[in-house]
Design a protein around this motif. Structure first.
Motif, PDB file in Angstrom:
ATOM      1  N   PHE A 174       0.801  -1.331   0.021  1.00 36.47           N
ATOM      2  CA  PHE A 174       0.177  -0.106   0.039  1.00 36.47           C
ATOM      3  C   PHE A 174       0.879   0.947   0.095  1.00 36.47           C
ATOM      4  O   PHE A 174       0.519   2.301  -0.632  1.00 36.47           O
ATOM      5  N   VAL A 175       1.980   1.391   0.649  1.00 31.80           N
ATOM      6  CA  VAL A 175       2.892   2.481   0.688  1.00 31.80           C
ATOM      7  C   VAL A 175       3.382   2.635  -0.704  1.00 31.80           C
ATOM      8  O   VAL A 175       3.463   3.779  -1.101  1.00 31.80           O
ATOM      9  N   ILE A 189       1.984   1.863  -3.547  1.00 28.82           N
ATOM     10  CA  ILE A 189       0.653   2.374  -4.396  1.00 28.82           C
ATOM     11  C   ILE A 189       0.408   3.828  -4.050  1.00 28.82           C
ATOM     12  O   ILE A 189       0.124   4.571  -4.964  1.00 28.82           O
ATOM     13  N   SER A 190       0.783   4.000  -2.938  1.00 28.36           N
ATOM     14  CA  SER A 190       0.416   5.553  -2.309  1.00 28.36           C
ATOM     15  C   SER A 190       1.411   6.345  -3.082  1.00 28.36           C
ATOM     16  O   SER A 190       1.078   7.406  -3.333  1.00 28.36           O
ATOM     17  N   ARG A 191       2.530   6.028  -3.068  1.00 27.33           N
ATOM     18  CA  ARG A 191       3.593   6.957  -3.369  1.00 27.33           C
ATOM     19  C   ARG A 191       3.409   7.087  -4.804  1.00 27.33           C
ATOM     20  O   ARG A 191       3.735   8.218  -5.500  1.00 27.33           O
ATOM     21  N   LYS A 235       0.812   6.907  -6.701  1.00 29.78           N
ATOM     22  CA  LYS A 235      -0.618   7.555  -6.697  1.00 29.78           C
ATOM     23  C   LYS A 235      -0.005   8.983  -6.618  1.00 29.78           C
ATOM     24  O   LYS A 235      -0.441   9.875  -7.571  1.00 29.78           O
ATOM     25  N   ASP A 236       0.611   9.344  -5.815  1.00 27.92           N
ATOM     26  CA  ASP A 236       0.937  10.821  -5.357  1.00 27.92           C
ATOM     27  C   ASP A 236       1.738  11.363  -6.750  1.00 27.92           C
ATOM     28  O   ASP A 236       1.414  12.323  -7.075  1.00 27.92           O
ATOM     29  N   LYS A 237       2.472  10.547  -7.157  1.00 26.90           N
ATOM     30  CA  LYS A 237       3.721  10.925  -8.249  1.00 26.90           C
ATOM     31  C   LYS A 237       2.597  11.070  -9.510  1.00 26.90           C
ATOM     32  O   LYS A 237       2.769  12.231 -10.337  1.00 26.90           O
TER      33      LYS A 237
END
Length: 65
Positions: A3-4, A6-8, A10-12
Motif C-alpha cells: 500500500f505504501v 501504491i500510495s507513492r 498515486k501521489d507522483k
C-alpha cells in the motif's frame, strides 16, 4: 508495504497530472494573448483610448435608387 508503494505512485501520478493541467492552462492563456496582440485591436484601444475602427461597407449606386 504494498500500500505504501501504491500510495507513492498515486501521489507522483497526481502531481504529474496537476503539472500537465497547469501547463495546458498557461499555454491557452498565452495563445489567447498572442491572438489579441496579433490582431492589434487590443493594443490600439488599450494605449490610445479609442475603439478599433472597422472598414466601412461600400454601397452601390443602384441600391440607393
Amino acid at each position: 508495504m504494498f500500500f505504501v508503494v501504491i500510495s507513492r505512485v498515486k501521489d507522483k501520478v497526481l502531481l504529474f497530472m496537476r503539472l500537465v493541467l497547469v501547463v495546458c492552462i498557461l499555454f491557452i492563456l498565452v495563445a489567447q494573448l498572442y491572438g489579441m496582440f496579433k490582431t492589434g485591436g487590443f493594443v490600439r484601444s488599450w494605449f490610445d483610448d479609442e475603439q478599433p475602427v472597422k472598414d466601412s461597407v461600400p454601397v452601390e449606386e443602384h441600391l440607393l435608387q
